[in-house]
Structure formats: C-alpha cells, structure tokens
Design a protein around this motif. Structure first.
Motif, PDB file in Angstrom:
ATOM      1  N   ASP A  36       0.859  -1.180   0.000  1.00 31.15           N
ATOM      2  CA  ASP A  36       0.000   0.000   0.000  1.00 31.15           C
ATOM      3  C   ASP A  36       0.900   1.236   0.000  1.00 31.15           C
ATOM      4  O   ASP A  36       1.592   1.492   0.996  1.00 31.15           O
ATOM      5  N   ILE A  39       1.049   3.562   2.993  1.00 32.59           N
ATOM      6  CA  ILE A  39       1.645   3.157   4.281  1.00 32.59           C
ATOM      7  C   ILE A  39       3.152   3.006   4.041  1.00 32.59           C
ATOM      8  O   ILE A  39       3.602   2.028   3.462  1.00 32.59           O
ATOM      9  N   GLU A  42       9.362   1.410   7.203  1.00 27.80           N
ATOM     10  CA  GLU A  42      10.219   1.983   8.254  1.00 27.80           C
ATOM     11  C   GLU A  42      11.402   2.712   7.601  1.00 27.80           C
ATOM     12  O   GLU A  42      11.926   2.252   6.587  1.00 27.80           O
ATOM     13  N   ALA A  47      21.839  -0.783   8.061  1.00 23.71           N
ATOM     14  CA  ALA A  47      23.143  -1.465   8.050  1.00 23.71           C
ATOM     15  C   ALA A  47      22.892  -2.958   8.097  1.00 23.71           C
ATOM     16  O   ALA A  47      21.837  -3.408   8.531  1.00 23.71           O
ATOM     17  N   ILE A 124      -4.355  -4.472   1.498  1.00 22.42           N
ATOM     18  CA  ILE A 124      -4.847  -5.832   1.779  1.00 22.42           C
ATOM     19  C   ILE A 124      -5.263  -5.910   3.248  1.00 22.42           C
ATOM     20  O   ILE A 124      -4.435  -5.762   4.143  1.00 22.42           O
ATOM     21  N   ASN A 252       9.127  -7.337  10.533  1.00 24.55           N
ATOM     22  CA  ASN A 252       8.656  -6.902  11.857  1.00 24.55           C
ATOM     23  C   ASN A 252       7.329  -7.545  12.248  1.00 24.55           C
ATOM     24  O   ASN A 252       6.916  -7.433  13.401  1.00 24.55           O
TER      25      ASN A 252
HETATM   26  C1  LIG Z   1      16.107   2.078  15.633  1.00 20.43           C
HETATM   27  C2  LIG Z   1      16.134   0.899  14.716  1.00 20.43           C
HETATM   28  C3  LIG Z   1      17.273   0.622  13.999  1.00 20.43           C
HETATM   29  C4  LIG Z   1      17.335  -0.478  13.147  1.00 20.43           C
HETATM   30  N1  LIG Z   1      18.494  -0.745  12.502  1.00 20.43           N
HETATM   31  C5  LIG Z   1      18.591  -1.840  11.731  1.00 20.43           C
HETATM   32  C6  LIG Z   1      19.801  -2.138  11.047  1.00 20.43           C
HETATM   33  O1  LIG Z   1      20.799  -1.415  11.142  1.00 20.43           O
HETATM   34  N2  LIG Z   1      19.833  -3.237  10.273  1.00 20.43           N
HETATM   35  C7  LIG Z   1      18.743  -4.056  10.124  1.00 20.43           C
HETATM   36  O2  LIG Z   1      18.842  -5.068   9.411  1.00 20.43           O
HETATM   37  N3  LIG Z   1      17.588  -3.772  10.735  1.00 20.43           N
HETATM   38  C8  LIG Z   1      17.476  -2.701  11.535  1.00 20.43           C
HETATM   39  N4  LIG Z   1      16.302  -2.418  12.157  1.00 20.43           N
HETATM   40  C9  LIG Z   1      15.159  -3.310  11.930  1.00 20.43           C
HETATM   41  C10 LIG Z   1      14.180  -2.734  10.929  1.00 20.43           C
HETATM   42  O3  LIG Z   1      13.000  -2.565  11.678  1.00 20.43           O
HETATM   43  C11 LIG Z   1      13.938  -3.659   9.751  1.00 20.43           C
HETATM   44  O4  LIG Z   1      15.099  -3.773   8.943  1.00 20.43           O
HETATM   45  C12 LIG Z   1      12.865  -3.190   8.787  1.00 20.43           C
HETATM   46  O5  LIG Z   1      12.399  -1.958   9.102  1.00 20.43           O
HETATM   47  C13 LIG Z   1      11.740  -4.209   8.654  1.00 20.43           C
HETATM   48  O6  LIG Z   1      10.525  -3.614   8.278  1.00 20.43           O
HETATM   49  P1  LIG Z   1       9.436  -4.477   7.531  1.00 20.43           P
HETATM   50  O7  LIG Z   1       9.898  -4.709   6.147  1.00 20.43           O
HETATM   51  O8  LIG Z   1       9.073  -5.638   8.348  1.00 20.43           O
HETATM   52  O9  LIG Z   1       8.161  -3.544   7.548  1.00 20.43           O
HETATM   53  P2  LIG Z   1       7.933  -2.017   7.110  1.00 20.43           P
HETATM   54  O10 LIG Z   1       9.188  -1.345   6.712  1.00 20.43           O
HETATM   55  O11 LIG Z   1       7.098  -1.397   8.160  1.00 20.43           O
HETATM   56  O12 LIG Z   1       7.074  -2.160   5.777  1.00 20.43           O
HETATM   57  C14 LIG Z   1       5.736  -2.540   5.801  1.00 20.43           C
HETATM   58  C15 LIG Z   1       5.213  -2.606   4.372  1.00 20.43           C
HETATM   59  O13 LIG Z   1       3.895  -3.198   4.394  1.00 20.43           O
HETATM   60  C16 LIG Z   1       3.005  -2.429   3.634  1.00 20.43           C
HETATM   61  N5  LIG Z   1       1.668  -2.547   4.217  1.00 20.43           N
HETATM   62  C17 LIG Z   1       1.304  -2.325   5.516  1.00 20.43           C
HETATM   63  N6  LIG Z   1      -0.021  -2.585   5.675  1.00 20.43           N
HETATM   64  C18 LIG Z   1      -0.472  -2.953   4.458  1.00 20.43           C
HETATM   65  C19 LIG Z   1      -1.756  -3.347   3.965  1.00 20.43           C
HETATM   66  N7  LIG Z   1      -2.828  -3.429   4.788  1.00 20.43           N
HETATM   67  N8  LIG Z   1      -1.888  -3.682   2.665  1.00 20.43           N
HETATM   68  C20 LIG Z   1      -0.814  -3.625   1.827  1.00 20.43           C
HETATM   69  N9  LIG Z   1       0.411  -3.268   2.239  1.00 20.43           N
HETATM   70  C21 LIG Z   1       0.584  -2.933   3.534  1.00 20.43           C
HETATM   71  C22 LIG Z   1       3.522  -1.008   3.674  1.00 20.43           C
HETATM   72  O14 LIG Z   1       3.094  -0.321   2.541  1.00 20.43           O
HETATM   73  C23 LIG Z   1       5.051  -1.264   3.682  1.00 20.43           C
HETATM   74  O15 LIG Z   1       5.483  -1.372   2.356  1.00 20.43           O
HETATM   75  C24 LIG Z   1      16.202  -1.326  13.017  1.00 20.43           C
HETATM   76  C25 LIG Z   1      15.049  -1.030  13.725  1.00 20.43           C
HETATM   77  C26 LIG Z   1      15.008   0.056  14.585  1.00 20.43           C
HETATM   78  C27 LIG Z   1      13.752   0.354  15.354  1.00 20.43           C
END
Ligand SMILES: Cc1cc2nc3c(=O)[nH]c(=O)nc-3n(C[C@H](O)[C@H](O)[C@H](O)COP(=O)(O)OP(=O)(O)OC[C@H]3O[C@@H](n4cnc5c(N)ncnc54)[C@H](O)[C@@H]3O)c2cc1C
Length: 381
Positions: A36, A39, A42, A47, A124, A252
C-alpha cells in the motif's frame, strides 16, 4: 505455484528478491509483491552483516563502482565505552569480507525495479483477497496484536533518531557508543549523511532526559545533527510464524530485536532460506522451519544480551539493570567455555576442532565470541 509477498519494506523486498532470484529458471513459479503506497516502510534498517550483500551482488550485480543504492562500506562495528577496560574496541569482519550501510528506500526501490517479480499497489485487509498458494506477510509491526507474540529479552525499548548532512571520511564502520542510558548507533549511511539512533529504556530514562543526553554527548551544539523522530518498540517473536501451512509472517510482523549488531535483514534471509527448503525444495516442513527460527532468534537475543553483561564505563541505573541479565543456553556457555581455552588465531583456523559447532551461533562464529570476550577482559587502551 503463486507466491505473494505483502509489503515493500526491507523484509518484503528481500524476501521477494530471494525467492524470485532462486526460482528464476522455474517458469511455473510466479512471485508478486503487493504493498500500500499510502503506508510507508520503516526509515530505519540502514546497516547489515555479511550475507545480504551476497544476494545483492548475485541477483542485481551491485558492486562498489556500480552502486545504485549509494551504499557505504561497513568493515565492522566500533564499540566505544563498552566494558570497563577498553575505551574503543572493534568487532571486525574478516579482512576479505565487507558489508554495507545504505538508505532503506533506495535499496527497496532498486529491488522493486529489478523486474524479478511483479509489483502491485493495493491495500490488503484480509488474506482472502489473495488467491496464492503461499503468502509472506511482511506488512510491518503497526497492526501486530501483543497476544500473538512472545517477548524476547533485551534491555532497550525506545530510540531517538537524528541525522547530520556529513560523513566523517575515515569512518567505514558502524559506531556503537555506550551512553548513560543505553547505546547509540552512528551509521555513515551515504557519502553525504550520517544517521544516529540513541537507544534507551523508557522505564528507566524519560524521553526528556534521553533527549538532553543525546544532545550533550553528540555535540548538537555545532548545529550539524538534526533530531528527526522518536520510536518505541517491543522485542518479540510470533507465536505462530506459519499459519495454516500457507501464511508465513516476515520482517517486523514475525519478530523484532533491537539493532545492536544489525541482525535483522540477514535474519530475513535466513527465514527465506528455511521456508524455501520447505516450499520450493520440498525437503523440509513448517515445523522444522519454525524450530530453526526459534533457535536462531534465541541465539541472536543471547549474543546481543552478552554485550550488556560486561557493562560500560557508566555506572547508571540502566547499566546496573542491563548487567543483571543471565543467559540460559547450554550451547552458548559451551562456546564461551571453549573459546577461553584456545587462542584467537587457533579459533579462526577452521582445521582446528575446538569442540563446538563449526556453523556458529546465530550470525556469529566462535572467533566473534573470543574477540568480544578478549576486548571486554583485556586492557588495550
Ligand atoms: C532504531 C532501529 C534501527 C534499526 N536498525 C537496523 C539495522 O541497522 N539493520 C537491520 O537489518 N535492521 C534494523 N532495524 C530493523 C528494521 O525494523 C527492519 O530492517 C525493517 O524496518 C523491517 O521492516 P518491515 O519490512 O518488516 O516492515 P515495514 O518497513 O514497516 O514495511 C511494511 C510494508 O507493508 C506495507 N503494508 C502495511 N499494511 C499494508 C496493507 N494493509 N496492505 C498492503 N500493504 C501494507 C507497507 O506499505 C510497507 O510497504 C532497526 C530497527 C530500529 C527500530
């Protein structure tokens, strides 16, 4: 077979790339990614450690000259003020290994434009909107229900983020700086900017106090660092990582552990590989994949906790709390016992059997244990 990946964050993009690259010659397997656009992913996750660059090289041909993600080299992690002995202590990568600092949105855009899989923009709400054989749900943490997760053990739960528009030219590693309230990452993210993350525990330190210490310790007075935002997080893992042998949680939505040692995106590839053995190779099953995941994330939790146990130069409420954690895992203690008996050079030599698993522990080989242990015990400053 049709596989849908939900979400275009780090997890969705890397999962879709892993599956589509390794099935590129299997014409009966179709991969799509749905997200979406309203949305946003993060902004953190900047790194990584050693395995993700291998996939980016193999699938996308990214190299240090042809570098569309504008990554900077990461040669290790410089620990500052950790333990009671060394002011600075380096967790290196082997001299012949290198990894990346990067801007997540750039990495994600390059993967989405790679044409390895179809990309669709759609919201979704319900898995019934999707007709695929398998769904990787990487929709992020914002709609997670706490009851669906177990806690992982870790002393920090909050972060203040900052950014400066410069990169110190001699910094080719992540700095992990212990502070009175926890620790701070300093990531030379691109050639033009540096990211800061002041991690603390909001049950011990108020946001006002953390914010004041962040400014004091990182010299905001020159006006170079700008505060961006604050985040709160839990450390957790899903009770049901795989639902009905069809829905696989990722990123996450699957688990979260604080960023010390930057383990997340390599863990997403571990999970992609373990589920691939089941879904594509048909040589594993959901139970085995789940057991492997739990073992792996427990190992990530434990190795990270071990860093806190040695304390820091600060004797503050946070560090007194963090030093109290104990690690309950025989395999962990077996490695610690073994590394005390051998020199670093013998542990690195893989022809010498030191009596522990040659596959390492989580993302670390026994020499990483030795390196950290020696750094905490020896006065090299
Ligand atoms: C302070 C901090 C530092 C970090 N540093 C590191 C680091 O150095 N290295 C590392 O590997 N990790 C690090 N992380 C971990 C980091 O959280 C993850 O790498 C990454 O952000 C994982 O996000 P994600 O892909 O799970 O979800 P998100 O990035 O939240 O993406 C969610 C996706 O889902 C989609 N979505 C949501 N709801 C819907 C819906 N209903 N329908 C369709 N699409 C939807 C959104 O559009 C988006 O594209 C760190 C985290 C924190 C908090």
């Amino acid at each position: 077979m049709k596989i849908t990946v939900l979400g275009r964050g780090n997890a969705g993009c890397l999962t879709a790339l892993y599956y589509s690259y390794y099935t590129r010659n299997q014409k009966d397997i179709h991969i799509e990614l749905i997200h979406d656009p309203d949305i946003p992913p993060e902004k953190v996750g900047q790194a990584t450690v050693l395995e993700p660059p291998g996939l980016l090289w193999k699938a996308l041909g990214i190299n240090w000259y042809d570098n569309p993600i504008d990554a900077t080299p990461k040669l290790g992690i410089l620990y500052e003020n950790w333990g009671k002995k060394n002011h600075k202590f380096f967790h290196p990568f082997p001299l012949n290994d290198i990894t990346l600092h990067y801007t997540p949105s750039k990495l994600q855009d390059v993967i989405l434009e790679s044409e390895y899989f179809n990309v669709e923009e759609k919201h979704i709400n319900d898995y019934n909107q999707i007709d695929s054989d398998f769904i990787f749900d990487c929709r992020g943490r914002h709609t997670n229900k706490q009851d669906d997760y177990y806690n992982l053990i870790n002393p920090v739960n909050s972060v203040l983020l900052g950014e400066s528009n410069s990169k110190e030219c001699d910094i080719n590693w992540t700095r992990a700086v212990a502070t009175p309230d926890g620790w701070t990452f300093v990531i030379p993210k691109t050639t033009q900017n540096t990211s800061y993350g002041y991690l603390y525990n909001d049950k011990i330190t108020s946001i006002e106090e953390a914010s004041a210490n962040f400014e004091k310790l990182f010299d905001f007075s020159k006006g170079e660092i700008e505060k961006k935002t604050s985040l709160k997080f839990n450390n957790y893992i899903a009770k049901r990582p795989i639902i009905d042998d069809r829905i696989i949680l990722g990123g996450n939505r699957l688990f979260f552990l604080e960023p010390l040692e930057a383990t997340a995106i390599q863990a997403y590839l571990f999970w992609a590989q373990r589920t691939f053995w089941w879904i594509i190779d048909k040589r594993s099953n959901p139970n085995f994949a789940t057991q492997e995941l739990y073992k792996y994330t427990t190992q990530l939790q434990n190795f990270i906790l071990w860093h806190y146990v040695f304390g820091s130069k600060y004797n503050t409420p946070f560090w007194r709390y963090a030093q109290e954690f104990t690690i309950n895992d025989d395999e962990f203690h077996k490695i610690v016992f073994a590394i005390k008996k051998f020199s670093l050079i013998d542990i690195i030599d893989d022809r010498i059997d030191i009596g522990v698993s040659p596959h390492g522990y989580g993302q670390w080989m026994p020499w990483s244990f030795k390196n950290w242990y020696e750094g905490m015990k020896n006065d090299k400053s």
